[in-house]
Design a protein around this motif. Structure first.
Motif, PDB file in Angstrom:
ATOM      1  N   MET B  47       1.452  -1.300  -0.022  1.00  0.00           N
ATOM      2  CA  MET B  47      -0.100  -0.114   0.092  1.00  0.00           C
ATOM      3  C   MET B  47       0.543   1.282  -0.191  1.00  0.00           C
ATOM      4  SD  MET B  47      -2.857   0.536  -0.127  1.00  0.00           S
ATOM      5  CE  MET B  47      -3.880   2.150  -0.231  1.00  0.00           C
ATOM      6  N   TYR B  48       1.970   0.584   0.710  1.00  0.00           N
ATOM      7  CA  TYR B  48       2.497   2.322   0.893  1.00  0.00           C
ATOM      8  C   TYR B  48       3.188   2.978  -0.325  1.00  0.00           C
ATOM      9  CZ  TYR B  48       7.086   4.729   2.712  1.00  0.00           C
ATOM     10  OH  TYR B  48       7.764   5.713   3.256  1.00  0.00           O
ATOM     11  N   GLU B  49       4.226   1.673  -0.927  1.00  0.00           N
ATOM     12  CA  GLU B  49       4.769   1.412  -2.398  1.00  0.00           C
ATOM     13  C   GLU B  49       3.920   2.597  -3.523  1.00  0.00           C
ATOM     14  OE1 GLU B  49       6.649  -1.290  -3.799  1.00  0.00           O
ATOM     15  OE2 GLU B  49       8.094   0.305  -5.016  1.00  0.00           O
ATOM     16  N   ARG B  50       2.281   1.664  -3.327  1.00  0.00           N
ATOM     17  CA  ARG B  50       1.680   1.781  -4.287  1.00  0.00           C
ATOM     18  C   ARG B  50       1.388   3.727  -4.158  1.00  0.00           C
ATOM     19  NH1 ARG B  50      -2.776  -2.417  -5.328  1.00  0.00           N
ATOM     20  NH2 ARG B  50      -3.562  -1.177  -6.848  1.00  0.00           N
ATOM     21  N   ARG B  51       0.672   4.045  -2.590  1.00  0.00           N
ATOM     22  CA  ARG B  51       0.417   5.571  -2.583  1.00  0.00           C
ATOM     23  C   ARG B  51       1.779   5.945  -2.635  1.00  0.00           C
ATOM     24  NH1 ARG B  51      -4.873   6.282  -1.137  1.00  0.00           N
ATOM     25  NH2 ARG B  51      -4.116   8.679  -1.298  1.00  0.00           N
ATOM     26  N   ALA B  52       2.517   6.053  -2.642  1.00  0.00           N
ATOM     27  CA  ALA B  52       4.247   7.018  -2.561  1.00  0.00           C
ATOM     28  C   ALA B  52       4.189   7.045  -4.046  1.00  0.00           C
ATOM     29  CB  ALA B  52       5.604   6.506  -1.627  1.00  0.00           C
ATOM     30  N   ILE B  53       4.421   6.083  -4.743  1.00  0.00           N
ATOM     31  CA  ILE B  53       5.051   6.294  -6.309  1.00  0.00           C
ATOM     32  C   ILE B  53       3.974   7.269  -7.202  1.00  0.00           C
ATOM     33  CG2 ILE B  53       3.729   4.457  -7.258  1.00  0.00           C
ATOM     34  CD1 ILE B  53       7.453   3.803  -8.135  1.00  0.00           C
ATOM     35  N   ALA B  54       2.504   6.657  -6.925  1.00  0.00           N
ATOM     36  CA  ALA B  54       1.826   7.413  -7.302  1.00  0.00           C
ATOM     37  C   ALA B  54       1.676   8.890  -7.266  1.00  0.00           C
ATOM     38  CB  ALA B  54       0.327   7.359  -7.057  1.00  0.00           C
ATOM     39  N   ARG B  55       1.956   9.566  -5.862  1.00  0.00           N
ATOM     40  CA  ARG B  55       2.512  10.352  -5.757  1.00  0.00           C
ATOM     41  C   ARG B  55       3.659  11.532  -6.321  1.00  0.00           C
ATOM     42  NH1 ARG B  55      -1.818  13.472  -3.126  1.00  0.00           N
ATOM     43  NH2 ARG B  55      -2.628  12.754  -2.192  1.00  0.00           N
ATOM     44  N   MET B  56       4.537  10.063  -6.510  1.00  0.00           N
ATOM     45  CA  MET B  56       5.951  10.985  -6.949  1.00  0.00           C
ATOM     46  C   MET B  56       5.552  11.258  -8.649  1.00  0.00           C
ATOM     47  SD  MET B  56       8.263   7.884  -5.377  1.00  0.00           S
ATOM     48  CE  MET B  56       9.392   8.364  -3.668  1.00  0.00           C
ATOM     49  N   GLN B  57       4.479  10.122  -9.321  1.00  0.00           N
ATOM     50  CA  GLN B  57       4.008  10.637 -10.164  1.00  0.00           C
ATOM     51  C   GLN B  57       2.874  11.563 -10.821  1.00  0.00           C
ATOM     52  OE1 GLN B  57       3.242   7.078 -11.435  1.00  0.00           O
ATOM     53  NE2 GLN B  57       5.383   5.879 -11.298  1.00  0.00           N
ATOM     54  N   ASP B  58       2.717  12.413  -9.814  1.00  0.00           N
ATOM     55  CA  ASP B  58       1.104  12.541  -9.872  1.00  0.00           C
ATOM     56  C   ASP B  58      -0.171  12.840 -10.031  1.00  0.00           C
ATOM     57  OD1 ASP B  58       3.365  14.330  -9.938  1.00  0.00           O
ATOM     58  OD2 ASP B  58       2.770  15.456 -11.745  1.00  0.00           O
TER      59      ASP B  58
ATOM     60  N   GLN C  42      -0.988  18.791  -3.459  1.00  0.00           N
ATOM     61  CA  GLN C  42      -2.509  19.877  -4.322  1.00  0.00           C
ATOM     62  C   GLN C  42      -2.629  19.152  -5.278  1.00  0.00           C
ATOM     63  OE1 GLN C  42       0.767  21.691  -3.301  1.00  0.00           O
ATOM     64  NE2 GLN C  42       1.456  22.706  -4.669  1.00  0.00           N
ATOM     65  N   LYS C  43      -3.433  20.442  -5.481  1.00  0.00           N
ATOM     66  CA  LYS C  43      -4.144  19.822  -7.053  1.00  0.00           C
ATOM     67  C   LYS C  43      -3.551  20.300  -8.430  1.00  0.00           C
ATOM     68  CE  LYS C  43      -9.245  17.734  -8.097  1.00  0.00           C
ATOM     69  NZ  LYS C  43      -7.288  16.855  -8.600  1.00  0.00           N
ATOM     70  N   ASN C  44      -3.532  19.996  -9.451  1.00  0.00           N
ATOM     71  CA  ASN C  44      -2.669  20.595 -10.825  1.00  0.00           C
ATOM     72  C   ASN C  44      -3.720  20.762 -10.906  1.00  0.00           C
ATOM     73  OD1 ASN C  44      -1.952  21.735 -12.931  1.00  0.00           O
ATOM     74  ND2 ASN C  44      -0.302  19.830 -13.102  1.00  0.00           N
ATOM     75  N   ASP C  45      -4.419  21.837 -11.492  1.00  0.00           N
ATOM     76  CA  ASP C  45      -5.813  21.985 -12.131  1.00  0.00           C
ATOM     77  C   ASP C  45      -5.537  23.544 -13.112  1.00  0.00           C
ATOM     78  OD1 ASP C  45      -5.171  24.256 -10.670  1.00  0.00           O
ATOM     79  OD2 ASP C  45      -7.015  23.665  -9.717  1.00  0.00           O
ATOM     80  N   SER C  46      -4.123  24.056 -13.657  1.00  0.00           N
ATOM     81  CA  SER C  46      -4.230  24.114 -14.513  1.00  0.00           C
ATOM     82  C   SER C  46      -2.922  24.133 -15.728  1.00  0.00           C
ATOM     83  CB  SER C  46      -3.107  25.751 -13.934  1.00  0.00           C
ATOM     84  OG  SER C  46      -2.426  25.939 -14.630  1.00  0.00           O
ATOM     85  N   TYR C  47      -3.146  24.442 -17.073  1.00  0.00           N
ATOM     86  CA  TYR C  47      -2.165  24.293 -17.642  1.00  0.00           C
ATOM     87  C   TYR C  47      -0.646  24.435 -17.789  1.00  0.00           C
ATOM     88  CZ  TYR C  47      -5.744  22.373 -21.430  1.00  0.00           C
ATOM     89  OH  TYR C  47      -6.822  21.171 -21.853  1.00  0.00           O
ATOM     90  N   LYS C  48      -0.884  25.442 -16.887  1.00  0.00           N
ATOM     91  CA  LYS C  48       0.812  26.156 -16.766  1.00  0.00           C
ATOM     92  C   LYS C  48       1.258  25.357 -15.953  1.00  0.00           C
ATOM     93  CE  LYS C  48      -1.126  30.885 -17.959  1.00  0.00           C
ATOM     94  NZ  LYS C  48      -1.032  31.999 -16.923  1.00  0.00           N
ATOM     95  N   LYS C  49       0.227  24.640 -14.997  1.00  0.00           N
ATOM     96  CA  LYS C  49       1.634  23.527 -13.875  1.00  0.00           C
ATOM     97  C   LYS C  49       1.723  22.501 -14.501  1.00  0.00           C
ATOM     98  CE  LYS C  49      -0.373  23.914  -9.617  1.00  0.00           C
ATOM     99  NZ  LYS C  49      -1.697  23.464  -8.190  1.00  0.00           N
ATOM    100  N   ILE C  50       2.813  22.364 -13.919  1.00  0.00           N
ATOM    101  CA  ILE C  50       3.208  20.850 -14.524  1.00  0.00           C
ATOM    102  C   ILE C  50       3.544  19.552 -12.968  1.00  0.00           C
ATOM    103  CG2 ILE C  50       4.217  21.822 -16.511  1.00  0.00           C
ATOM    104  CD1 ILE C  50       7.235  20.695 -15.294  1.00  0.00           C
ATOM    105  N   GLN C  51       3.474  20.446 -12.115  1.00  0.00           N
ATOM    106  CA  GLN C  51       3.494  19.658 -10.816  1.00  0.00           C
ATOM    107  C   GLN C  51       2.348  19.243 -10.061  1.00  0.00           C
ATOM    108  OE1 GLN C  51       6.731  21.397  -9.629  1.00  0.00           O
ATOM    109  NE2 GLN C  51       8.137  20.090 -10.172  1.00  0.00           N
TER     110      GLN C  51
END
Lengths: 369, 436, 381
Positions: B47-58, C42-51
């Motif tokens: 769970m930890y891995e999946r959540r953390a890596i998801a965060r890293m991938q936005d 935080q949420k990315n809701d803008s086209y200007k943001k890449i994070q």
């Protein structure tokens, strides 16, 4: 001395990294490839024959399905072919809209290609997720204008379906503003990563002569050091109005292909900025020629080619004067770029095969048609 | 544990239980706890891995099953249990069946030597590290069995890769642990932890035990920790060394033909092994349960040194110690996830190249540093270090630090330069079309 | 290497061969990932943001779909008049690349001539590729692309969608695509108005609206004798009563008709009479239909009494139907005749009357036909 034996492995047709239904028949010595034969045709959909049974306009949505990453570029190539055949003029604004769409397509294709390449190398989809984020933004724009994200079906003979909606241009401006940050971050994450360097440098080298004799095109050819881009070599549409550079590689390996794609994204952004500047306003131009639904070109044939993100995409049409093409032939860049795969992979490890395949950037929809 | 139960039964309650009974009760309790904790750790880690890596991938990651997706691993477990168990045609049934067990059993055994907190080590073996290294390599047999028994070429390739990798990376792992053993003068994990009390470099200072004297703060420990962690990544089959199960190349490696709970066992073994590798790294180089306050509490608790202590302090010291230990372990696992999020994987020959030509020399350099450190810090005239006999401890520390730091740095740079790919442009671009 | 090409140059990409790889690239990569991790709360809701997280948690959160979004085709109808925009010009059927649109044109039952309206319209949603060409080529703005995309089902045949399920009111489309509807609205209504003139009765009326319109028609003359209304309403089961009512209604219609024919009336009374006649005809038709159904139903058990009874029933039903049809026809003629003078008043009322009368006639005719068929079947058995 132990007696050793060759190992035959069938990579695909169902395999995580063959980018579709595609089979690589390999002979291995340990993990080293002795021989590799690409086997394709699993996704054959009878596209060209189907095109001869459909009217000219009916073929337009089918071209979306060729290379489903670049439906706009496919549309463009097909529209150009029919326009050449029927002698249809395209209004100025429509030309600019077309260029904007196709260059956005190039960015999204290259972002995706790099993401998938990184994935093939075994990263856990991080760069792919970042690429997909940018791609989604571009697809949002496509959806805004055409109504669909991937199967855009946006181009028409003598124009495009509809004019840009008012919210399109601000969104595109925002996107282009974020683009350099995205590309820089991509470079920071990948370009100097030692693991990536080890995995890509001097892997799958395609020499110039081999590239030409295989008639490879697109980023793959340019990475081999040949500055050939149809946008420059034979400018179609309005590409002669833009300033942009052609990135070329010096070695022709996977790493060069990767770098060329990154640089092409930057150049596409340059073209987009110029196109936005020069875009004529909507007044007085009819960019959706509804009257041209039933094109009936005169007897003759036409071949047009464009620099699609993957290479030279050509449409050859023969008209017998009816509403349906008599012959409908596609020169698919993915298919032709895939042919040297056996030569590229020979002598490398099995892990390199997927990386080389990823660097060719194929879409099986276009390969098998 | 045994001390605690002994104290509880005999001292506090005054039951006068015989020795064997105390031992029996304590071992049964320990085994029960381990068998409860181990799968829980695995569930938590997935769970930890999946959540953390998801965060890293936005992304957000799994958040549908239960609050914030907390029951996702349980749902996965249910899926594993209810899936059909497929044995491929032509497979060696028994080997195919036994392989997951052979992989899981040693990883469970490894829990025996992990010191969770002060006085909370299941078995304090005097060769704890050796036990760990020896037992953890048994699972290579299981991997080979899985690859062989599956009657699948991808599985066989994966198994070959796995075994080759495990064997190669045992060596740098042992060599880097050896540096720590040199410093501690013992192979017992408990004594390694006890060594890391106090402050960095100096140990106990003015009787205040801050529990921060972790080995990683010394140049020797730092290089050792990095070498061991890299070797641990290879042993735990983590990116960038997840070559035996490289999904983009050989589908799932030796696990290709496994489904259902057999696959689940591999999965379990892998995550438990990852947990243990993180735990051992934390124990050897990050001070284990050492944390400000733990020792102070433990001094007042029931222990062999202090049988008349208060049981409450046992609990407090245990809680704080386990907390510190798990915190370090989870942080190390975060690093594993971080690496997985950032890097692609190496190729199998590059892995060997890296292991044999870079990591092993670097750990050897580190052993040299470690022995110099010991020489500077502990040896006197009779061992041949008369030149620094009369120096103050601070001066000796400074000398040792500078010396080891310089040796390790020079060793690292030299190795990097040797390993750097030649910058000569390959001739193939301009040359003939011939391919190797 | 720099090759001069027209407006721009060929640039060789930098292979980063200057630096010795010492792990700095790896650390930089870790830095990028760390930045993403720490920004992901935080949420990315803008086209200007890449994070920042860009996940849209779908069932709860939904993206604002652009107007041009196209999913599956739908048909539009005007919810005021109930008329469908579709004229069955077959443009969409012809252009559809996967050939999933099927339609038949409506025909005027009286004359047999095609009417600019669609009788049946089917789209195979399962094979539709959502290209939007049908919406694009439609000259009447009748077919549009829907925004609903949650169409998944276990029931494959249900994905062949007929007109009833395809129809959407114009307000719905104006809501999902306000700008695009605004552009074509005027044109669409102009064409619809022209087509409505060529449609008769309920032809071209959306199935959703037919019930409503029928109710409206039925509700209009509340002054009719109550017992009949009650009788016709309550005779769902009792076919004898239905027959009776039908006959009575037919008679009433005849009477009304004959009155109409004999006396020269004012416009007001004429329209009232017409209405009554219409109503009567409709009732008669309904009754006849019910009678026919009843007859069919009662035939099924094939018991002796019902067998003997059914021919009689049938006969009665048929008789009633024929009478009703005749009455209706006459009413229609009457209405047409009264139109001839073209007084201001009659002009305003007559189209509606005519329509109603024709409708009644059709119904009656249909009912009669069905009754006849049932009777034939009964006789055969």
């Amino acid at each position: 001395m132990l007696s050793t034996d060759e190992l035959q492995i069938n990579i695909g047709p169902q395999h995580p990294s063959t980018h579709g239904v595609f089979r690589l028949l390999t002979r291995l010595e340990g993990e080293t490839i002795i021989e590799l034969t690409p086997v394709f045709g699993y996704l054959h959909r009878n596209h060209e024959q189907l095109g001869e049974a459909n009217s000219y306009l009916q073929n337009m949505p089918f071209t979306d399905r060729l290379d489903y990453f670049n439906s706009m570029a496919n549309n463009h190539a097909y529209a150009l072919a029919v326009e050449k055949l029927a002698g249809i003029e395209v209004p100025e604004r429509a030309e600019y809209i077309r260029v904007i769409m196709v260059e956005l397509t190039r960015i999204l294709n290259h972002a995706g290609a790099i993401g998938f390449l990184f994935n093939d190398m075994g990263a856990w989809q991080t760069q792919l997720a970042f690429s997909m984020r940018e791609r989604e933004k571009i697809l949002d724009l496509f959806e805004m204008v055409s109504g669909a994200r991937m199967m855009c079906n946006y181009f028409r003979f003598g124009g495009v379906v509809r004019d840009l909606p008012p919210e399109f241009l601000p969104a595109l401006q925002d996107l282009l503003e974020a683009m350099p940050a995205f590309i820089d971050e991509l470079e920071r994450l990948l370009s100097e990563n030692e693991i990536l360097l080890a995995r890509t440098q001097n892997i799958g080298i395609l020499p110039k002569e081999l590239a030409i004799s295989y008639s490879v095109t697109g980023p793959m050819l340019r990475a081999s050091g040949i500055p050939y881009d149809i946008r420059k070599a034979e400018p179609y549409s309005i590409y002669d109005r833009f300033d942009f550079d052609i990135p070329i590689g010096s070695v022709g390996d996977v790493y060069d292909r990767f770098l060329v794609r990154i640089e092409e994204m930057r150049q596409s952004r340059r073209i987009l900025l110029q196109a936005l500047e020069q875009l004529p306003d909507a007044t007085g131009s009819h960019i959706n020629p509804k009257a041209r639904q039933n094109v009936r070109p005169p007897v003759g044939d036409a071949y047009t080619r464009i620099e699609s993100p993957k290479g030279e995409l050509g449409f050859y049409l023969v008209s017998d004067g009816s509403t349906k093409p008599y012959r409908y032939k596609i020169r698919a860049p993915s298919f032709i770029n895939l042919t040297p795969l056996g030569d590229l992979c020979r002598g490398h490890k099995i892990a390199d095969v997927v990386v080389i395949l990823g660097s060719i950037d194929i879409v099986l929809g276009e390969v098998d048609r | 544990m045994r001390d605690l139960i002994d104290g509880l039964l005999n001292t506090t309650l005054g039951l006068g239980a015989p020795d064997w009974l105390v031992s029996l009760i304590s071992y049964v309790a320990i085994v029960t706890i381990i068998f409860l904790v181990a799968p829980f750790q695995m569930l938590f880690f997935t769970m930890y891995e999946r959540r953390a890596i998801a965060r890293m991938q936005d992304r957000i990651g799994p958040n549908r099953v239960g609050p914030e997706g907390a029951f996702q691993p349980i749902a996965d477990g249910v899926k594993m249990f209810t899936k059909e168990d497929i044995v491929p045609a032509g497979a060696d049934r028994w080997v195919h069946l036994l392989a997951p067990c052979v992989v899981v059993a040693p990883t469970m055994l490894l829990f025996a030597v992990v010191p969770w907190g002060p006085g909370m080590v299941p078995v304090d073996l005097n060769v704890g590290l050796l036990f760990f290294v020896a037992i953890s390599s048994i699972s290579a047999i299981g991997i080979m069995m899985a690859g062989w028994g599956s009657n699948n070429k991808f599985a066989l390739l994966g198994a070959m890769r796995g075994v080759a990798q495990m064997i190669s990376y045992e060596i740098p792992a042992v060599l880097s642990l050896l540096a720590a053993v040199l410093l501690a003068g013992s192979m017992s994990l408990v004594s390694l932890v006890n060594l890391q009390a106090g402050l960095p470099f100096v140990g106990m200072l003015a009787g205040i035990d801050l529990g921060l004297g972790w080995l990683i703060f010394t140049p020797v420990g730092f290089v050792g920790a990095i070498c061991f962690f890299i070797a641990a990544l290879a042993e735990g089959e983590r990116t960038p060394f997840d070559i035996p199960e490289a999904d983009s190349e050989i589908v799932a490696g030796y696990m290709t033909e496994y489904s259902g709970m057999k696959f689940g066992l591999f999965y379990l073994a892998q995550y438990i092994l990852n947990f243990l590798l993180c735990a051992i790294t934390a124990t050897v180089f990050l001070g284990g349960w050492q944390f400000p306050g733990v020792n102070w509490l433990y001094e007042r608790a029931i222990s062999p040194a202090n049988p008349a202590g208060n049981g409450l302090f046992n609990v407090l010291a245990g809680v704080l110690g386990v907390f510190a230990f798990l915190l370090k372990t989870y942080l190390l696992f975060y690093v594993m996830i971080w690496l997985r999020g950032a890097f692609p994987r190496l190729r199998v020959d590059q892995l060997m190249h890296f292991g044999w030509k870079f990591l092993i020399p670097l750990s050897l350099v580190n052993i040299l540093s470690a022995s110099l450190w010991v020489a500077c810090m502990q040896w006197g005239a009779e061992q041949g270090m008369g030149a620094i006999e009369g120096w103050s401890p601070w001066a000796r520390l400074a000398l040792a630090f500078v010396l080891t730091f310089a040796i390790n740095l020079v060793g690292y740079i030299a190795l990097v330069r040797i390993q750097a790919p030649t910058r000569r442009r390959p001739s193939r671009l301009t040359g003939s079309i011939a391919v190797p | 290497m720099s090759i001069q090409i027209q407006r721009g140059k060929a640039i060789t990409v930098d292979r980063r061969t200057r630096k010795t790889p010492m792990g700095q690239g790896l650390l930089r990569g870790l830095g990028v990932i760390w930045k993403h991790w720490s920004a992901s709360f935080q949420k990315n809701d803008s086209y200007k943001k890449i994070q920042g997280t860009f996940t849209i948690e779908y069932p709860e959160e939904r993206r604002q779909l652009p107007e041009a979004y196209r999913n599956m085709p739908i048909l539009l109808y005007d919810e005021q008049s109930g008329h469908e925009f579709c004229t069955s010009c077959f443009q969409c059927e012809r252009i559809c690349p996967p050939q999933v649109i099927h339609m038949t044109q409506a025909k005027d039952p009286a004359t047999g001539k095609p009417v600019p309206a669609v009788e049946s319209f089917e789209i195979e949603y399962d094979a539709c590729m959502s290209c939007g060409l049908c919406a694009e080529v439609c000259p009447f703005e009748a077919i549009k692309m829907d925004h609903t995309f949650e169409l998944s089902t276990h029931d494959h045949p249900s994905l062949t969608v007929d007109k009833t399920a395809l129809n959407r009111p114009t307000t719905y489309y104006a809501q999902i695509a306000p700008r695009m509807w605004e552009e074509v609205k005027e044109n669409a209504y102009k064409k619809l108005a022209a087509n409505m003139k060529r449609r008769s009765d309920l032809i071209g009326i959306a199935p959703q609206m037919q019930e409503q319109l029928r109710e409206q028609l039925a509700r209009a003359p509340q002054a009719e004798p109550a017992p009949e209304a009650v009788a016709s309403a309550s005779t769902t089961a009792d076919d004898k009563a239905a027959r009776l009512a039908a006959i009575r209604a037919a008679n009433a219609a005849k009477r009304a008709n004959s009155e109409n024919g004999q006396a020269a009336q004012g416009d007001a009374t004429q329209s009232a009479d017409d209405k009554a006649a219409r109503l009567a005809a409709i009732r008669a038709a309904n009754a006849a239909k019910r009678a026919a159904q009843q007859a069919q139903a009662s035939e099924a058990p094939e018991t002796a009494p019902s067998e003997s009874a059914s021919p009689a029933d049938d006969k009665a039903a048929r008789l009633a139907a024929i009478r009703a049809a005749n009455a209706a026809k006459r009413a229609a003629q009457q209405a047409q005749a009264s139109e001839a003078p073209e007084t201001a008043a009659s002009e305003s009322t007559s189209p509606a009357d005519e329509k109603a009368a024709r409708l009644a006639a059709i119904r009656a005719a249909n009912a009669a036909k069905r009754a006849a068929a049932a009777a034939e079947k009964g006789q055969e058995e």
